[in-house]
Design a protein around this motif. Structure first.
Motif, mmCIF file in Angstrom:
data_model
loop_
_atom_site.group_PDB
_atom_site.id
_atom_site.type_symbol
_atom_site.label_atom_id
_atom_site.label_comp_id
_atom_site.label_asym_id
_atom_site.label_seq_id
_atom_site.Cartn_x
_atom_site.Cartn_y
_atom_site.Cartn_z
ATOM 1 N N ASP A 302 -15.281 1.216 -4.862
ATOM 2 C CA ASP A 302 -14.811 -0.019 -3.978
ATOM 3 C C ASP A 302 -13.364 -0.228 -3.805
ATOM 4 O OD1 ASP A 302 -17.465 -0.638 -3.702
ATOM 5 O OD2 ASP A 302 -17.389 -2.198 -5.371
ATOM 6 N N ASN A 303 -12.316 0.362 -4.562
ATOM 7 C CA ASN A 303 -10.887 0.390 -4.521
ATOM 8 C C ASN A 303 -10.378 1.520 -3.844
ATOM 9 O OD1 ASN A 303 -10.593 -2.325 -5.628
ATOM 10 N ND2 ASN A 303 -11.028 -1.493 -7.541
ATOM 11 N N ALA A 316 -6.656 -0.240 -10.376
ATOM 12 C CA ALA A 316 -6.070 0.600 -9.573
ATOM 13 C C ALA A 316 -6.881 1.068 -8.258
ATOM 14 C CB ALA A 316 -6.298 2.097 -10.635
ATOM 15 N N SER A 317 -5.895 1.451 -7.243
ATOM 16 C CA SER A 317 -6.730 1.822 -5.931
ATOM 17 C C SER A 317 -5.935 2.783 -5.515
ATOM 18 C CB SER A 317 -6.438 0.394 -4.958
ATOM 19 O OG SER A 317 -5.186 0.148 -5.184
ATOM 20 N N ASN A 318 -6.687 3.714 -4.372
ATOM 21 C CA ASN A 318 -6.117 4.737 -3.524
ATOM 22 C C ASN A 318 -5.830 5.862 -4.348
ATOM 23 O OD1 ASN A 318 -6.408 3.062 -1.065
ATOM 24 N ND2 ASN A 318 -4.488 1.945 -1.485
ATOM 25 N N LEU A 333 -2.437 1.669 -11.630
ATOM 26 C CA LEU A 333 -1.753 2.431 -10.654
ATOM 27 C C LEU A 333 -2.402 2.659 -9.284
ATOM 28 C CD1 LEU A 333 -0.944 5.488 -13.278
ATOM 29 C CD2 LEU A 333 0.737 3.696 -12.482
ATOM 30 N N ASP A 334 -1.425 2.738 -8.276
ATOM 31 C CA ASP A 334 -2.011 2.936 -6.861
ATOM 32 C C ASP A 334 -1.313 4.248 -6.084
ATOM 33 O OD1 ASP A 334 -3.330 0.497 -7.207
ATOM 34 O OD2 ASP A 334 -1.535 -0.776 -6.485
ATOM 35 N N GLY A 348 0.931 12.843 -10.425
ATOM 36 C CA GLY A 348 1.790 12.632 -9.391
ATOM 37 C C GLY A 348 1.635 11.746 -8.223
ATOM 38 N N LYS A 349 2.608 11.458 -7.521
ATOM 39 C CA LYS A 349 2.093 10.384 -6.310
ATOM 40 C C LYS A 349 1.614 11.045 -5.116
ATOM 41 C CE LYS A 349 3.616 6.626 -6.245
ATOM 42 N NZ LYS A 349 3.199 5.301 -6.714
ATOM 43 N N LYS A 350 0.663 10.256 -4.595
ATOM 44 C CA LYS A 350 -0.045 11.186 -3.823
ATOM 45 C C LYS A 350 1.048 11.469 -2.414
ATOM 46 C CE LYS A 350 -3.726 9.130 -1.914
ATOM 47 N NZ LYS A 350 -4.536 8.064 -1.435
#
Length: 366
Positions: A302-303, A316-318, A333-334, A348-350
């Motif tokens: 859902d997120n 947390a999302s995405n 964290l997103d 890592g960051k996307k």
């Protein structure tokens, strides 16, 4: 007679750390319960029987091919001694297949692409094969109708006002209606490299640019002739190898193959050849080239989190979270990706997904 050649020698570095030199992405279950190569073989079977499906790969991956595609005859695994890009790989395979099936046509395709509508994919290949049967010097490639200004793909420009005309009747373009899909075949004007975003937007607006999916249909004899014409060094080496006795074949292949030209089929042949046609195709294709592609097709919670394995996302999302042996919990964290492999856990960051190869090299230096 139509055969299929699946190219399965790539390293899949953009899927590190899950994809490794020992087990690259074509042998991973990135999109579901089947590996990428298993999905590729399965979608071909309604048109090409397993005894006419060939896989070209590196020696180190032969056991993986046999393990994952158990029904494939062992003699249908073509071993490339060293990687020399796609032009010599395809020429080697054409020599090999034509020795078994002297009048073979082949559809060449990567082992790690996604096709959503398999029936439409089969109809498109069948249509291209029918053209090749009547036009032996022709080359057919499949171009994907773009739905976004993609900068990670090469493009094919076709001649808007020149679709193939029936040689007998002189009537309209070759068109075939299949389950509501209209199949057309156009003359290729040129292949173009990966564009920047503005250029990609222009391509979509012009309407006669397609994504280059790296899939071709041609006669084995045609690609061998084109190799002789445009890559004579490669042709001479391969011809000499295949004229050797069965007893000497493997030794000669291992000894001489490293001297072939290291060049892609696009640069080495397609940009020079004539009689190239493209079928604008719409069967839900994607080059599963980065974690972003996995994100496009995996189910999300859902997120908007992609969760593979035993994972939990709290506030947390995405995120993209891939667990292998241990549970992974992401809290607060997103826009991150977390991947567990046999050796490491990568966080890592996307936004840095496109830097995976660079990050891998830096980690290996330390």
């Amino acid at each position: 007679m139509l055969c299929a050649l699946i190219m399965a020698g790539g390293k899949g570095e953009r899927f590190w750390p899950l994809s490794t030199d020992e087990k690259p992405k074509q042998f991973l279950k990135l999109l579901g319960e089947e590996t990428m190569i298993q999905m590729t073989v399965k979608r071909l079977l309604p048109l090409v029987p397993i005894e006419r499906i060939f896989v070209v790969t590196a020696a180190r991956y032969v056991d993986l091919v046999q393990e994952q595609v158990k029904e494939l005859p062992v003699e249908n695994i073509i071993v490339e001694p060293v990687g020399r890009n796609t032009a010599p790989c395809i020429a080697l395979s054409a020599f090999y297949i034509s020795r078994k099936y002297s009048d073979a046509s082949i559809v060449v395709l990567p082992s790690d692409h996604l096709v959503v509508v398999s029936d439409r994919f089969i109809e498109t290949i069948e249509y291209g094969h029918q053209f090749i049967q009547n036009h032996e010097e022709g080359i057919v490639t499949l171009g994907m109708k773009p739905d976004r200004p993609e900068t990670g793909y090469g493009y094919i420009q076709y001649e808007k006002d020149y679709s193939y005309q029936n040689d007998v009747s002189g009537e309209a373009a070759v068109t075939r209606e299949e389950n509501g899909q209209c199949l057309n075949l156009y003359k290729v004007e040129r292949f173009v490299e990966k564009p920047d975003e503005e250029t990609a937007k222009e391509y979509i607006q012009k309407g006669n640019f397609l994504w280059n999916g790296g899939m071709f249909i041609w006669k084995c004899s045609t690609i061998i002739k084109l190799t002789k014409a445009y890559l004579n060094n490669t042709y001479g080496i391969l011809k000499d190898i295949f004229e050797s006795s069965d007893k000497d074949f493997t030794n000669k292949l291992n000894e001489n193959y490293p001297q072939v030209d290291n060049i892609s089929v696009d640069y080495g042949i397609m940009e020079k050849a004539k009689n190239i046609y493209v079928i604008p195709s719409d069967f839900g294709w994607d080059d599963i080239g980065t974690w972003y592609a996995v994100e496009r097709y995996r189910d999300k919670d859902d997120n908007n989190n992609v969760c593979v394995g035993d994972t939990k996302n709290l506030s947390a999302s995405n995120n993209i979270v891939v667990a292998k042996d241990k549970p992974i919990v992401v809290v607060g964290l997103d826009d991150v990706f977390v991947v567990e492999s046999d050796d490491i856990i990568f966080v890592g960051k996307k936004k840095d997904i496109d830097r995976i190869k660079e990050i891998k090299r830096n980690v290996n230096k330390q």
